[in-house]
Motif scaffolding. Structure first.
Motif, PDB file in Angstrom:
ATOM      1  N   ILE A 827     -29.323  39.506  37.760  1.00 27.16           N
ATOM      2  CA  ILE A 827     -27.963  39.985  37.507  1.00 27.16           C
ATOM      3  C   ILE A 827     -27.391  39.286  36.265  1.00 27.16           C
ATOM      4  O   ILE A 827     -27.458  38.065  36.133  1.00 27.16           O
ATOM      5  N   HIS A 828     -26.823  40.079  35.381  1.00 25.91           N
ATOM      6  CA  HIS A 828     -26.169  39.548  34.163  1.00 25.91           C
ATOM      7  C   HIS A 828     -24.922  40.405  33.898  1.00 25.91           C
ATOM      8  O   HIS A 828     -25.003  41.541  33.444  1.00 25.91           O
ATOM      9  N   CYS A 829     -23.748  39.837  34.201  1.00 23.42           N
ATOM     10  CA  CYS A 829     -22.499  40.596  34.089  1.00 23.42           C
ATOM     11  C   CYS A 829     -22.249  41.107  32.671  1.00 23.42           C
ATOM     12  O   CYS A 829     -21.682  42.188  32.481  1.00 23.42           O
ATOM     13  N   GLY A 830     -22.651  40.320  31.668  1.00 27.45           N
ATOM     14  CA  GLY A 830     -22.462  40.749  30.281  1.00 27.45           C
ATOM     15  C   GLY A 830     -23.185  42.044  29.992  1.00 27.45           C
ATOM     16  O   GLY A 830     -22.654  42.934  29.310  1.00 27.45           O
ATOM     17  N   LYS A 831     -24.427  42.172  30.512  1.00 20.09           N
ATOM     18  CA  LYS A 831     -25.213  43.389  30.290  1.00 20.09           C
ATOM     19  C   LYS A 831     -24.638  44.562  31.090  1.00 20.09           C
ATOM     20  O   LYS A 831     -24.614  45.699  30.612  1.00 20.09           O
ATOM     21  N   ILE A 832     -24.174  44.269  32.303  1.00 20.65           N
ATOM     22  CA  ILE A 832     -23.590  45.332  33.151  1.00 20.65           C
ATOM     23  C   ILE A 832     -22.362  45.915  32.476  1.00 20.65           C
ATOM     24  O   ILE A 832     -22.214  47.130  32.311  1.00 20.65           O
ATOM     25  N   ILE A 833     -21.455  45.016  32.054  1.00 20.28           N
ATOM     26  CA  ILE A 833     -20.175  45.472  31.504  1.00 20.28           C
ATOM     27  C   ILE A 833     -20.349  46.205  30.185  1.00 20.28           C
ATOM     28  O   ILE A 833     -19.613  47.132  29.853  1.00 20.28           O
ATOM     29  N   GLY A 845     -18.658  42.228  26.557  1.00 15.59           N
ATOM     30  CA  GLY A 845     -19.778  41.436  27.029  1.00 15.59           C
ATOM     31  C   GLY A 845     -19.294  40.129  27.589  1.00 15.59           C
ATOM     32  O   GLY A 845     -18.100  39.923  27.787  1.00 15.59           O
ATOM     33  N   GLY A 846     -20.248  39.247  27.868  1.00 14.58           N
ATOM     34  CA  GLY A 846     -19.849  37.944  28.406  1.00 14.58           C
ATOM     35  C   GLY A 846     -21.015  37.208  29.022  1.00 14.58           C
ATOM     36  O   GLY A 846     -22.178  37.493  28.740  1.00 14.58           O
ATOM     37  N   ALA A 851     -17.845  38.793  32.966  1.00 13.85           N
ATOM     38  CA  ALA A 851     -17.710  39.500  31.691  1.00 13.85           C
ATOM     39  C   ALA A 851     -16.533  40.464  31.764  1.00 13.85           C
ATOM     40  O   ALA A 851     -16.164  40.947  32.843  1.00 13.85           O
ATOM     41  N   GLN A 852     -15.945  40.741  30.586  1.00 13.37           N
ATOM     42  CA  GLN A 852     -14.818  41.667  30.497  1.00 13.37           C
ATOM     43  C   GLN A 852     -15.051  42.647  29.359  1.00 13.37           C
ATOM     44  O   GLN A 852     -15.803  42.365  28.431  1.00 13.37           O
ATOM     45  N   ALA A 853     -14.372  43.809  29.441  1.00 12.21           N
ATOM     46  CA  ALA A 853     -14.511  44.809  28.388  1.00 12.21           C
ATOM     47  C   ALA A 853     -13.309  45.736  28.422  1.00 12.21           C
ATOM     48  O   ALA A 853     -12.507  45.729  29.365  1.00 12.21           O
TER      49      ALA A 853
END
Length: 877
Positions: A827-833, A845-846, A851-853
């Motif tokens: 899991i990588h929130c930066g890639k998801i977002i 990203g993040g 992470a936020q967008a």
């Protein structure tokens, strides 16, 4: 051979050529005037290009100077070698179509053998291969041994840059230990080994190279000579390198004293000591000529030199700011020849100290950024830092390349040098394209700069608004013409129109006769000082030799005069209120306003602005007589008149006095009495560069118009707020309190909505490959509330991922969070977002855990959030 100090050599040279009827000129500023081809003056002849081309008439046909110069092309070699420097002085004598080889060659020999007393058996001369004329003069008009003259080719003894004036040269060399050489081959070999060094170059500009490559003999050939002062000083003082010359040694010793180190041959500290010694001279002279640290142009050169010197101070173990202290030694050694250094001493030191303090902060923040880059490299298992990141540290944050390399090497890493060099080349190309295209002599090759030197316009408009004149030159579409019917440039033999100069705009008005009428919408001078009237034809046609009436717009001129005199009074008051460090950095004066740029290191307070305004208005109301006197520059200095003394002034200057209150050198137009200004009002105060502030102000009726506009705004506000003007502030304060209360209520309501949404989201948690995934779409929830909600949901699910989106007034916000225990599963929130936001027309990203967008398409919000499941499915191992 005499043992002479550098300052003694400079004076001896200038005195010698004064005895040969040369006019001694002060060094020109390091900032080129009317020359777009140069960033900084880099040669003795550079400021006099216009004299050589005939664009400007020289003050005398024989001139001698010692010119301040800056060259940074070999900056990487400064400190590493014994002869490279960024700052140097160039001695020169020049003939603008007066004397030629017959005079200059014997004079050069006389100076070096009789004044400097250099032994003749230590001297060699080179001439151009085919220059028999120079050979004849050397052998017949001096007593040099002919066997000590060598003929060399174009590469060594012919000066040319593309098309234009060019010619052969003759160089004078000193034998540092080669002994007698017999052949050209032996001479070249000894010169390559620095056993024979060139110290004076005599250039004989006798040809004009045309576009076909033909060398056409000039009717009036010129002489341009250059002798590096530091280089001849090494010879006269019998030292091995420029850093051992008396003036340089004095600065170098001070560097060693501050750093508590010794200057020892082959010591590792030598490079740093020499870099600081050289760079502090460049900094001091550049700042004295009005250059300030910045991120572009000559300001960037200054910043680079300062930061490079500061960096080497750290390498020597100097922890505190120190460069400003070294200025004392530079000024002590050079103020005799350059008194402006002493006059601006406090200012120079303040600029250097302020910039060095900023750099100290930059170093610390740069190290933090570099640490984050190192962390990324380690995570990827690499050992090379990308060149673009190194360049960003260097260019954006001013972080030295060498320091980046040193820190990386401590971590067992290195720099992508090719990538860095690529970025550096791009920057050089940007800088080159930013510089305007010109011919090599630096002046635009246009009709206005080809006006014959025989054409002169007498300005007689200080107290006149109307004169009769005769048309002498007409230019239309950059061509000389015999008549103008629509629009063009007119030169007359006399004019009452003031041409733009010294910050004052050109006059406007009319030009007419019985058959013609035109509007003069601007008035400027060309490079050689010819007064040009820019005209739009209203009716009829104007032709060469026509008699015309030139009539200045009197009201426009009088308003300019008010603003110009007020500018003088403003400078005086600024020095009273802020301090003697205040110097004019630039000005602009037209009929509507005035703008004044000045040296100061902080924004002005409301109290200071109020004090300045009151003081000026008080002095205006004293109704001082404003008078103008003509005198020499030296007489003007003695009267205490303020001036930009690094500027070039004519022998006679105008000194404008506002009573006993203000006294300045000025060629502009002014009121007759300060009372004519009426009122003065500052409308803005701002910063335009490091250490430079700007005041904009209005005078006379413009102040009343400004106050009426302010009054109207107040009345409109009182109508909207439904209160009297005196109660506006109180009413606004009460409404702000009410708004804050409403915002609190709104936030509480949004919190309740988010709370109820939390329960719905938790009820609908799904699993993807054993990982809980909570998603949700909300309305009117801002980024902060969305992040808080995601955090709460994350704490409830214990092991999983949260992806939320919100449409807040048409603005799309996304947030993704993950518990620590699922990151190892992929899991990588930066890639998801990043993928989620892309669907809604956004990006972001993040970190892996948060992470936020943002997004632009609220209608795609639900689709984007639903995509989270597929993205997580692909990520999980």
């Amino acid at each position: 051979m005499k043992n002479m100090g550098l300052n003694e050599i400079r004076e001896a040279f200038l005195n010698f050529f004064e005895s040969k009827e040369h006019l001694r000129l002060k060094s020109f500023s390091l900032v080129p005037e009317n020359d777009n081809s140069l960033l900084l003056i880099n040669a003795g002849m550079a400021p006099m290009k216009a004299y050589f081309t005939g664009i400007k008439v020289p003050p005398k046909r024989r001139v001698t100077t010692c010119q301040k110069c800056i060259r940074t092309g070999d900056i990487e070699n400064v400190g590493k070698t014994s002869r490279h420097a960024t700052f140097f002085e160039m001695l020169g004598n020049f003939s603008f179509g007066d004397y030629f080889k017959n005079e200059v060659i014997p004079w050069a020999w006389e100076f070096i053998t009789e004044v400097l007393e250099i032994p003749k058996d230590k001297l060699y001369v080179t001439i151009y291969l085919d220059d028999d004329e120079a050979y004849e003069i050397w052998t017949n008009k001096t007593d040099i041994d002919p066997s000590r003259i060598f003929r060399l080719g174009k590469e060594d003894n012919f000066w040319e840059i593309g098309q234009g004036p060019c010619g052969p040269s003759s160089e004078i060399h000193f034998d540092k230990g080669a002994g007698k050489v017999e052949t050209v081959e032996e001479f070249v070999e000894a010169a390559d080994e620095d056993k024979i060094v060139e110290f004076w170059n005599l250039v004989f500009t006798q040809y004009n190279k045309d576009e076909n490559g033909n060398y056409n003999r000039l009717e009036h050939p010129n002489i341009d000579t250059g002798m590096g002062l530091e280089r001849i000083a090494t010879i006269m003082q019998e030292v091995d390198n420029i850093f051992e010359v008396d003036t340089m040694k004095s600065i170098l010793d001070e560097v060693c004293r501050i750093a508590c180190v010794k200057y020892v041959e082959n010591d590792n500290n030598n490079t740093s000591i020499r870099i600081i010694t050289d760079h502090i001279r460049s900094m001091t002279f550049m700042i004295s000529d009005g250059i300030l640290p910045s991120n572009e142009g000559r300001g960037y050169v200054l910043r680079r030199l300062l930061r490079r010197a500061a960096r080497h101070g750290r390498l020597l173990g100097i922890k505190d700011v120190f460069l400003y202290k070294l200025c004392d030694k530079v000024i002590e050694n050079f103020c005799g020849a350059y008194p402006e250094l002493k006059e601006k001493e406090d200012y120079i030191k303040k600029v250097i100290k302020l910039e060095e303090e900023r750099f100290a902060e930059t170093i610390d923040s740069g190290i933090e950024i570099l640490k984050s880059y190192i962390g990324e490299i380690k995570q990827k298992g690499k050992k090379i830092l990308d060149g673009d990141k190194v360049f960003k540290l260097y260019d954006t944050y001013g972080f030295p390349y060498e320091l980046t390399q040193e820190i990386l090497q401590d971590e067992g890493m290195d720099i992508d040098e090719d990538g860095f060099n690529t970025e550096m080349q791009k920057q050089r190309e940007r800088a080159r394209s930013a510089r305007k295209d010109t011919n090599y002599m630096g002046a635009e090759d246009s009709a206005v700069n080809k006006i014959s030197s025989d054409i002169e316009t007498k300005f007689d408009g200080y107290d006149k608004y109307e004169l009769c004149g005769k048309v002498k030159v007409l230019i239309e579409n950059d061509k000389f013409v015999n008549s103008i019917e629509k629009e063009g440039i007119i030169l007359t033999d006399v004019t009452p129109f003031y041409a733009e100069m010294g910050g004052q705009v050109g006059d406007k008005g009319l030009i007419y006769n019985d058959n013609f009428k035109g509007e003069i919408f601007d008035c400027k001078k060309n490079v050689s000082g010819k007064v040009m009237h820019f005209v739009k034809v209203i009716s009829g046609t104007v032709s060469l030799e026509d008699k015309v009436v030139l009539k200045v717009n009197e009201e426009n001129r009088k308003n300019i005069c008010k603003n110009h005199t007020a500018t003088h009074m403003l400078q005086e008051v600024l020095r009273e209120v802020l301090g003697e460090h205040v110097h004019q950095s630039g000005s602009y004066v037209d009929a509507h306003r005035l703008r004044f740029d000045f040296t100061h290191f902080s924004s002005l307070t409301e109290e200071e602005i109020s004090k300045i305004e009151k003081s000026i208005n008080k002095e205006i109301m004293k109704s001082y007589e404003v008078k103008t006197d003509e005198m020499t520059i030296e007489e003007a200095k003695k009267t205490g008149a303020m001036a930009l003394f690094n500027n070039k002034y004519k022998e006679k200057v105008r000194v404008v006095s506002v009573g006993d209150f203000s006294k300045e050198l000025c060629g502009g137009t002014h009121v007759n009495n300060s009372g004519e200004i009426g009122l003065f009002k500052i409308v803005s105060e701002s910063g335009v560069a490091a250490g430079i502030r700007r005041i904009e102000a209005v005078t006379g009726m413009a102040v009343i118009e400004y106050m009426e506009a302010k009054d109207k705004v107040l009345k409109d506000m009182s109508n909207v707020l439904k209160c009297s003007t005196k109660d506006i502030v109180e009413r606004l304060e009460s409404q702000i309190v009410e708004l804050k209360e409403k915002e609190k209520e709104l936030t509480a309501l949004k919190g309740k909505l988010a709370g109820s949404a939390k329960d719905d989201i938790l009820k609908n948690v799904k699993e993807v490959k054993g990982i809980k995934v909570a998603v949700g779409v909300l309305k009117d929830v801002d980024a902060n509330a969305l992040r808080d909600l995601a955090d709460e949901i994350k704490s409830k699910i214990e092991e999983g991922t949260v992806v939320l989106g919100s449409n807040n007034g048409g603005k799309v916000q996304f947030v993704a969070m993950a518990t620590k225990n699922v990151i190892s599963k992929g899991i990588h929130c930066g890639k998801i977002i990043k993928e989620v936001a892309k669907i809604a027309g956004g990006g972001g990203g993040g970190r892996p855990d948060m992470a936020q967008a943002g997004g632009k398409l609220p209608e795609k919000l639900q689709e984007a959030i639903n995509k989270s499941f597929d993205i997580i499915d692909e990520l999980v191992k």
